[in-house]
Design a protein around this motif. Structure first.
Motif, PDB file in Angstrom:
ATOM      1  N   UNK A   1      -2.385  -1.999  -5.782  1.00 25.62           N
ATOM      2  CA  UNK A   1      -3.506  -1.410  -6.325  1.00 25.62           C
ATOM      3  C   UNK A   1      -4.325  -0.558  -5.395  1.00 25.62           C
ATOM      4  N   UNK A   2      -4.332  -1.108  -4.087  1.00 23.01           N
ATOM      5  CA  UNK A   2      -5.087  -0.593  -2.946  1.00 23.01           C
ATOM      6  C   UNK A   2      -4.493   0.948  -2.558  1.00 23.01           C
ATOM      7  N   UNK A   3      -3.354   0.857  -2.545  1.00 22.31           N
ATOM      8  CA  UNK A   3      -2.629   1.857  -2.064  1.00 22.31           C
ATOM      9  C   UNK A   3      -2.531   2.935  -3.416  1.00 22.31           C
ATOM     10  N   UNK A   4      -2.500   2.515  -4.570  1.00 27.20           N
ATOM     11  CA  UNK A   4      -2.252   3.455  -5.676  1.00 27.20           C
ATOM     12  C   UNK A   4      -3.831   4.247  -5.941  1.00 27.20           C
ATOM     13  N   UNK A   5      -4.800   3.145  -5.854  1.00 25.78           N
ATOM     14  CA  UNK A   5      -6.178   3.906  -6.292  1.00 25.78           C
ATOM     15  C   UNK A   5      -6.957   4.422  -5.110  1.00 25.78           C
ATOM     16  N   UNK A   6      -6.661   3.777  -3.735  1.00 26.05           N
ATOM     17  CA  UNK A   6      -7.524   4.181  -2.665  1.00 26.05           C
ATOM     18  C   UNK A   6      -6.712   4.722  -1.493  1.00 26.05           C
ATOM     19  N   UNK A   7      -5.531   4.471  -1.478  1.00 25.89           N
ATOM     20  CA  UNK A   7      -4.753   4.521  -0.623  1.00 25.89           C
ATOM     21  C   UNK A   7      -4.666   6.115   0.405  1.00 25.89           C
ATOM     22  N   UNK A   8      -4.770   7.166  -0.771  1.00 28.33           N
ATOM     23  CA  UNK A   8      -4.420   8.278  -0.277  1.00 28.33           C
ATOM     24  C   UNK A   8      -5.649   8.839   0.668  1.00 28.33           C
ATOM     25  N   UNK A   9      -6.968   8.331   0.243  1.00 27.62           N
ATOM     26  CA  UNK A   9      -8.006   8.603   1.042  1.00 27.62           C
ATOM     27  C   UNK A   9      -8.176   7.811   2.417  1.00 27.62           C
ATOM     28  N   UNK A  10      -7.389   6.871   2.475  1.00 29.13           N
ATOM     29  CA  UNK A  10      -7.531   5.930   3.623  1.00 29.13           C
ATOM     30  C   UNK A  10      -6.652   6.461   4.850  1.00 29.13           C
ATOM     31  N   UNK A  11      -5.392   6.710   4.181  1.00 30.84           N
ATOM     32  CA  UNK A  11      -4.490   7.121   5.433  1.00 30.84           C
ATOM     33  C   UNK A  11      -3.875   8.630   5.346  1.00 30.84           C
ATOM     34  N   UNK A  12      -4.470   9.486   4.438  1.00 26.65           N
ATOM     35  CA  UNK A  12      -3.978  10.771   4.596  1.00 26.65           C
ATOM     36  C   UNK A  12      -3.932  11.595   5.963  1.00 26.65           C
TER      37      UNK A  12
ATOM     38  N   UNK B   1       3.842   8.573 -11.112  1.00 26.64           N
ATOM     39  CA  UNK B   1       3.217   7.525 -11.808  1.00 26.64           C
ATOM     40  C   UNK B   1       1.754   7.618 -11.612  1.00 26.64           C
ATOM     41  N   UNK B   2       1.005   7.094 -12.767  1.00 27.49           N
ATOM     42  CA  UNK B   2      -0.325   6.807 -12.816  1.00 27.49           C
ATOM     43  C   UNK B   2      -0.617   5.556 -11.921  1.00 27.49           C
ATOM     44  N   UNK B   3      -1.863   5.560 -11.471  1.00 24.10           N
ATOM     45  CA  UNK B   3      -2.197   4.437 -10.551  1.00 24.10           C
ATOM     46  C   UNK B   3      -2.118   3.021 -11.514  1.00 24.10           C
ATOM     47  N   UNK B   4      -2.492   2.978 -12.606  1.00 20.94           N
ATOM     48  CA  UNK B   4      -2.351   1.548 -13.390  1.00 20.94           C
ATOM     49  C   UNK B   4      -0.809   1.538 -13.636  1.00 20.94           C
ATOM     50  N   UNK B   5       0.145   2.313 -13.759  1.00 23.33           N
ATOM     51  CA  UNK B   5       1.339   2.020 -13.945  1.00 23.33           C
ATOM     52  C   UNK B   5       2.154   1.588 -12.876  1.00 23.33           C
ATOM     53  N   UNK B   6       1.544   2.183 -11.530  1.00 22.78           N
ATOM     54  CA  UNK B   6       2.164   1.736 -10.305  1.00 22.78           C
ATOM     55  C   UNK B   6       1.798   0.106 -10.227  1.00 22.78           C
ATOM     56  N   UNK B   7       0.690  -0.124 -10.444  1.00 22.28           N
ATOM     57  CA  UNK B   7       0.228  -1.491 -10.343  1.00 22.28           C
ATOM     58  C   UNK B   7       1.045  -2.483 -11.203  1.00 22.28           C
ATOM     59  N   UNK B   8       1.473  -1.945 -12.458  1.00 24.20           N
ATOM     60  CA  UNK B   8       2.099  -2.775 -13.592  1.00 24.20           C
ATOM     61  C   UNK B   8       3.507  -2.864 -13.150  1.00 24.20           C
TER      62      UNK B   8
ATOM     63  N   UNK C   1       0.795  -1.086  -0.206  1.00 24.24           N
ATOM     64  CA  UNK C   1       0.002  -0.069  -0.060  1.00 24.24           C
ATOM     65  C   UNK C   1       0.970   1.132  -0.186  1.00 24.24           C
ATOM     66  N   UNK C   2       2.003   1.282   0.882  1.00 26.50           N
ATOM     67  CA  UNK C   2       2.781   2.256   0.808  1.00 26.50           C
ATOM     68  C   UNK C   2       3.471   2.603  -0.348  1.00 26.50           C
ATOM     69  N   UNK C   3       4.004   1.259  -1.006  1.00 26.24           N
ATOM     70  CA  UNK C   3       4.532   1.605  -2.391  1.00 26.24           C
ATOM     71  C   UNK C   3       3.457   2.269  -3.435  1.00 26.24           C
ATOM     72  N   UNK C   4       2.459   1.574  -3.610  1.00 20.61           N
ATOM     73  CA  UNK C   4       1.314   2.366  -4.207  1.00 20.61           C
ATOM     74  C   UNK C   4       1.436   3.898  -4.074  1.00 20.61           C
TER      75      UNK C   4
END
Length: 226
Positions: free
Chosen positions: A147-158, A35-42, A24-27
């Motif tokens: 994927x969780x960190x890249x797409x949703x993580x900012x909202x979870x832990x900001x 990086x875009x979220x899809x690129x981070x997952x890739x 999640x922290x890597x995302x």
């Protein structure tokens, strides 16, 4: 799929506990690096190299050359060259059915430590299936966490400073737990040689260099005592 595969999948849960928060922290780190979220997952799908991925996104964001990025990531993961030969005999040696590539793609530090400590408890005919389940579970947790960190993580832990401060503790704690698991299988001298060499090397080398130095010291000590 065999019952052994699902047993390996279940065994990967202990790795997933450590992988998901770090992934999640890597995302998040990849998003902050541009990086875009899809690129981070890739990156996690194709590279799957833990700490090396943090270095990779930092170098890319800083304008590093392709050769420089590839070279540094390669050196950080050079230790994996030792894992395959050490693990292969435990998987059944000449009786193996799967190709080496299928057995190597998910061989991380944590998968190696877990497999070394647990493979001997599996029937020889079940070891490959169990190991494939272990690899797949660890891989899925890392990619899913990214994927969780890249797409949703900012909202979870900001707004959670405590969670952000504890993310860095999770993976070292997992390594320590795995060390306790493999301790009965490795002589104290090997562990001391590897630990002291890595600690001393850390004074003059980056972390990945110190890891390689520790591994070499452990191997040399074991060969000397053989």
């Amino acid at each position: 799929m065999s019952a052994a595969f699902f047993k390996g999948l279940a065994a990967s849960l202990s790795i997933a506990v450590g992988y998901v928060p770090v992934a999640v922290s890597f995302g998040l780190a990849a998003i902050y690096a541009g990086f875009s979220a899809p690129m981070a997952v890739l990156v996690s799908v194709l590279v799957y190299a833990g700490a090396s991925q943090f270095i990779l996104v930092t170098l890319v964001a800083g304008g590093g050359t392709i050769a420089g990025v590839v070279g540094i990531v390669f050196l950080m993961n050079l230790r994996h060259l030792f894992y395959g030969p050490a693990l292969a005999p435990r998987l059944g040696g000449k009786s193996r059915r799967l190709p080496a590539l299928a057995l190597a793609w998910g061989l991380t530090d944590e998968v190696f430590a877990t497999a070394v400590s647990a493979l001997h408890r599996q029937a020889e005919r079940d070891r490959e299936a169990w190991y494939m389940g272990l690899q797949l579970g660890a891989y899925a947790s890392w990619v899913g966490g990214t994927a969780a960190g890249a797409f949703f993580g900012q909202d979870w832990i900001k707004d959670s400073d405590i969670l952000m401060q504890t993310l860095g503790f999770v993976l070292p704690a997992l390594f320590f737990a795995l060390l306790l698991e493999i301790k009965p299988l490795v002589s104290a001298g090997v562990l001391w040689a590897a630990g002291v060499a890595a600690g001393l090397a850390l004074l003059v080398l980056p972390a990945y260099g110190a890891i390689v130095a520790g591994m070499l010291a452990g191997v040399l000590y074991a060969l000397r005592r053989a």
